[in-house]
Scaffold this motif. Structure first.
Motif, PDB file in Angstrom:
ATOM      1  N   PHE A  90      32.231 -25.439 -24.330  1.00  0.00           N
ATOM      2  CA  PHE A  90      33.004 -25.116 -22.800  1.00  0.00           C
ATOM      3  C   PHE A  90      33.990 -23.648 -23.217  1.00  0.00           C
ATOM      4  CE2 PHE A  90      36.985 -25.459 -20.215  1.00  0.00           C
ATOM      5  CZ  PHE A  90      36.541 -25.132 -19.240  1.00  0.00           C
ATOM      6  N   ARG A 136      33.513 -21.617 -25.365  1.00  0.00           N
ATOM      7  CA  ARG A 136      32.822 -20.239 -25.334  1.00  0.00           C
ATOM      8  C   ARG A 136      32.458 -19.667 -24.184  1.00  0.00           C
ATOM      9  NH1 ARG A 136      27.944 -21.126 -30.010  1.00  0.00           N
ATOM     10  NH2 ARG A 136      27.804 -18.682 -29.634  1.00  0.00           N
ATOM     11  N   THR A 137      32.010 -20.675 -23.200  1.00  0.00           N
ATOM     12  CA  THR A 137      32.000 -20.389 -21.779  1.00  0.00           C
ATOM     13  C   THR A 137      32.948 -19.683 -21.095  1.00  0.00           C
ATOM     14  OG1 THR A 137      30.404 -22.269 -21.567  1.00  0.00           O
ATOM     15  CG2 THR A 137      31.308 -21.053 -19.487  1.00  0.00           C
ATOM     16  N   ARG A 185      33.612 -16.046 -22.957  1.00  0.00           N
ATOM     17  CA  ARG A 185      32.656 -15.047 -22.366  1.00  0.00           C
ATOM     18  C   ARG A 185      33.019 -14.483 -20.984  1.00  0.00           C
ATOM     19  NH1 ARG A 185      28.343 -18.338 -25.285  1.00  0.00           N
ATOM     20  NH2 ARG A 185      28.524 -19.635 -23.274  1.00  0.00           N
ATOM     21  N   ASP A 186      33.584 -15.370 -20.321  1.00  0.00           N
ATOM     22  CA  ASP A 186      34.033 -15.009 -18.783  1.00  0.00           C
ATOM     23  C   ASP A 186      35.493 -14.286 -18.861  1.00  0.00           C
ATOM     24  OD1 ASP A 186      34.240 -14.742 -16.337  1.00  0.00           O
ATOM     25  OD2 ASP A 186      34.743 -17.096 -15.902  1.00  0.00           O
ATOM     26  N   TYR A 202      38.554 -22.515 -14.013  1.00  0.00           N
ATOM     27  CA  TYR A 202      37.585 -23.533 -14.116  1.00  0.00           C
ATOM     28  C   TYR A 202      38.659 -24.770 -13.888  1.00  0.00           C
ATOM     29  CZ  TYR A 202      34.511 -20.447 -16.625  1.00  0.00           C
ATOM     30  OH  TYR A 202      33.790 -19.209 -16.885  1.00  0.00           O
TER      31      TYR A 202
END
Length: 298
Positions: free
Chosen positions: A117, A119-120, A123-124, A246
């Motif tokens: 999560f 890394r997600t 990236r965003d 998130y």
């Protein structure tokens, strides 16, 4: 000296506003807060608080306080349900603790998330000009030490050279020892990383729920005080509670999250008007160069 005292006082008042009323000063220069206890000088990592009449140690800091080396005050916090419980949608305990120190903080944490999560999120959002980061991912351990180390290393390398704080996990099962071993190995390889030992502090009486994983209200008080202490004062002001993208906690059962969901004092996503708590600026600031770009893809 006067400005330093003002900053510390403002920080203590911020925590008190969230978690209880101030009941006066105790011995040893600690301020006692109802339901929270005594909060030491916010820059003294490894201090203690008195929670419900019982003294609890703050998590010890292994490394450098982030505020002493960060180039600015934009802070990205990434985590799972434990940090999600401190986010604005559950009352905003973390913002209340660190915004008075001058940090502009976004808490990107969702219940049930594994280390990937992080890394997600990066990236965003990594290109949004962050100056420092806090990462607490490991409680939801997939069981592969190699995969966990790969993902955590990529997160840390992507954040470099921004000062980054990693939190150790509670040892509620034997395999969690692997998580904490990896955290310290990754930290030892990256000079911009400090470690906050929540794993050791969390097992003190009264800080964890019956699942031996998620903090009680008192545990969250110790957790956010420990993080604030490890961060120290931001190199610039004002602070603010920034919006999160998130916020989906549906991966876990409802009863692991805080019982009361409260609206947080957060800037709506997509707006630029600041909702800030201003503290007096220090007359001198010593920082090292920080980066708002990254050379390693998350």
């Amino acid at each position: 000296m006067f400005l330093s005292r003002v900053r510390t006082l403002v920080a203590v008042v911020g925590v008190a506003a969230l978690l209880g009323a101030c009941t006066g000063s105790g011995r040893s220069g600690l301020t006692e807060l109802q339901f929270v206890g005594r909060i030491p000088g916010i820059n003294s990592a490894g201090g203690s608080v008195v929670v419900d009449g019982v003294r609890a140690n703050l998590s010890s800091l292994e490394g450098t306080s982030l505020g002493s080396v960060a180039a600015g005050n934009r802070l990205l916090v990434i985590g799972d349900s434990i940090l999600a419980g401190t986010a604005s949608r559950y009352g905003g305990a973390l913002c209340s603790a660190v915004v008075p120190l001058g940090w502009r903080v976004a808490v990107e944490a969702e219940a049930g998330q594994l280390v990937g999560f992080g890394r997600t999120v990066l990236r965003d959002r990594i290109y949004e000009g962050w100056d420092a980061a806090v990462v607490f991912l490991g409680t939801n351990y997939g069981g592969s030490k190699e995969n966990y180390e790969r993902d955590l290393a990529r997160i840390v390398e992507s954040l470099a050279p921004r000062p980054t704080l990693l939190l150790t996990a509670t040892l509620f099962r034997d395999s969690m020892q692997q998580v904490n071993e990896v955290i310290r190995v990754v930290a030892s390889r990256n000079s911009h990383v400090s470690v906050l030992d929540w794993g050791t502090a969390s097992v003190q009486p009264g800080l964890l729920n019956k699942d031996r994983v998620h903090p009680t209200n008192a545990g969250r008080a110790v957790l956010v005080s420990s993080i604030a202490s490890a961060l120290g004062t931001a190199p610039e002001t004002p602070g603010a509670c920034l919006p999160a993208k998130y916020t989906d906690d549906s991966l876990v059962e409802d009863d692991v999250m805080p019982a009361t969901t409260l609206p947080g004092d957060t800037i709506p996503y997509g707006t630029t008007a600041p909702v800030a708590t201003t503290v007096p600026a220090s007359s001198t600031t010593s920082t090292v160069a920080g980066a708002t770009t990254t050379s390693v893809r998350p």
